[in-house]
Scaffold this active site. Structure first.
Site, short mmCIF file in Angstrom:
data_model
loop_
_atom_site.label_atom_id
_atom_site.label_comp_id
_atom_site.label_asym_id
_atom_site.label_seq_id
_atom_site.Cartn_x
_atom_site.Cartn_y
_atom_site.Cartn_z
N THR A 1 -0.79 15.77 -33.14
CA THR A 1 0.60 15.69 -32.67
C THR A 1 0.98 16.87 -31.76
OG1 THR A 1 1.24 16.71 -34.76
CG2 THR A 1 1.44 14.30 -34.61
N ASP B 1 -6.03 18.12 -46.34
CA ASP B 1 -6.08 17.88 -44.88
C ASP B 1 -7.14 18.79 -44.25
OD1 ASP B 1 -5.42 17.30 -42.24
OD2 ASP B 1 -3.64 18.58 -42.22
N ARG C 1 6.74 23.67 -41.52
CA ARG C 1 7.63 24.81 -41.27
C ARG C 1 9.13 24.53 -41.41
NH1 ARG C 1 4.02 26.09 -36.06
NH2 ARG C 1 3.91 23.82 -36.29
N LYS D 1 0.63 19.00 -49.19
CA LYS D 1 -0.57 19.00 -48.34
C LYS D 1 -1.18 20.39 -48.34
CE LYS D 1 -0.64 19.12 -43.64
NZ LYS D 1 -1.72 20.04 -43.25
N ASP E 1 -18.30 15.47 -38.61
CA ASP E 1 -19.68 15.96 -38.59
C ASP E 1 -20.58 14.74 -38.56
OD1 ASP E 1 -22.02 17.61 -39.03
OD2 ASP E 1 -20.72 19.08 -40.03
N LYS F 1 -9.71 17.40 -42.32
CA LYS F 1 -10.11 16.74 -41.06
C LYS F 1 -11.60 16.88 -40.81
CE LYS F 1 -5.70 17.92 -38.78
NZ LYS F 1 -5.19 18.98 -39.68
O1 LIG Z 1 -1.94 15.63 -35.78
C1 LIG Z 1 -1.71 16.46 -36.69
C2 LIG Z 1 -2.48 16.57 -37.82
C3 LIG Z 1 -2.14 17.47 -38.79
N1 LIG Z 1 -1.07 18.28 -38.65
C4 LIG Z 1 -0.75 19.21 -39.76
O2 LIG Z 1 0.56 18.89 -40.26
C5 LIG Z 1 1.30 20.06 -40.53
C6 LIG Z 1 2.54 20.07 -39.69
O3 LIG Z 1 3.24 21.25 -39.93
P1 LIG Z 1 4.62 21.60 -39.19
O4 LIG Z 1 4.88 23.01 -39.65
O5 LIG Z 1 5.65 20.61 -39.69
O6 LIG Z 1 4.41 21.51 -37.72
C7 LIG Z 1 0.36 21.24 -40.29
O7 LIG Z 1 -0.21 21.59 -41.51
C8 LIG Z 1 -0.72 20.68 -39.37
O8 LIG Z 1 -1.97 21.26 -39.61
C9 LIG Z 1 -0.32 18.20 -37.53
O9 LIG Z 1 0.68 18.93 -37.35
N2 LIG Z 1 -0.65 17.26 -36.57
#
Ligand SMILES: O=c1ccn([C@@H]2O[C@H](COP(=O)(O)O)[C@@H](O)[C@H]2O)c(=O)[nH]1
Length: 235
Positions: free
Chosen positions: A122, A62, A213, A35, A67, A64
């Protein structure tokens, strides 16, 4: 393109392209998808995305988009022209915005990339949603926005794995569920609020697990990814 054996999508959130490429060099397109989000795309642009697709990886761009319908649709077309596997828009942009984007992709591609609607981030819980003036729980708002995404003809939604089972019951097995907020047991939660372990997410109905992460910041990212894949009985 090599088939991917894993539902894991590794979120490459780095401010250093070399560090990202060092991680990518340890992975194969069979191990995971990748991603690219707002940080890396803003820093390193389309060339970075193409460097990943040219290695055979399925790339989820990603960005998002959110607009007016015409602007969103043209941004989606530009993203699709990079050869990505999946891209997304905010479902809160509304049915017209999502439908216009979907139609433009369908008009221009025989096999368009997956177009997914972002529901509730999330990193947000019920309190965060209600502070926006929305009189629903986070889970209820996810279901509401997923309904709009399905009505617009999108391929699925980004949600948390905590909503996966309800969404599969409501919208069917083919409606793809892309779930960030995945944390292996004991991993640092960080800024995520609606989380689940990889194994539980898959058994709840997630199709794709977005993991950043816990993999990218690990001393041995490949070993962590392998352990996650093994926990899913895939590796
Ligand atoms: O609702 C959402 C939408 C996108 N993300 C993205 O996913 C990854 C999660 O990264 P972690 O390091 O595992 O937390 C990150 O790139 C976010 O921009 C999300 O977390 N929640």
């Amino acid at each position: 393109m090599q088939n991917c054996n894993s539902p894991v999508v590794v979120a490459l959130d780095f401010n250093d392209a070399q560090k990202a490429q060092q991680l990518v060099s340890q992975l194969t397109p069979a191990d995971c998808r990748l991603k690219v989000g707002k940080e890396m795309f803003t820093l390193f642009g389309p060339e970075f995305v193409k460097s990943l697709t040219s290695k055979g990886f399925d790339v989820f761009l990603d960005l998002k988009f959110h607009d007016i319908p015409a602007t969103t649709a043209k941004a989606c077309l530009a993203a699709a022209n990079l050869g990505v596997w999946m891209l997304n828009v905010h479902a809160s942009g509304g049915v017209n915005m999502m439908q216009t984007a979907k139609n433009l992709l369908q008009d221009n591609f025989q096999n368009p990339p997956l177009l997914i609607g972002v529901t509730v981030l999330t990193s947000m819980d019920d309190q965060d949603i209600q502070s926006l003036g929305i009189q629903r729980s986070a889970g209820e708002q996810v279901i509401h926005l997923a309904g709009l995404a399905q009505q617009a003809g999108l391929d699925g939604v980004v949600c948390s794995a905590q909503e996966a089972s309800a969404l599969k019951s409501e919208f069917g097995q083919d409606f793809k569920l892309v779930t960030p907020g995945i944390r292996p047991e004991g991993a640092d939660v960080g800024d995520q609020k609606r989380i689940m372990t990889p194994k539980k997410a898959i058994s709840s109905g997630s199709d794709y697990l977005v993991i950043g992460r816990p993999v990218t910041q690990a001393d041995n990212p490949k070993a962590v990814l392998d352990a996650i894949n093994q926990s899913l009985n895939l590796a």
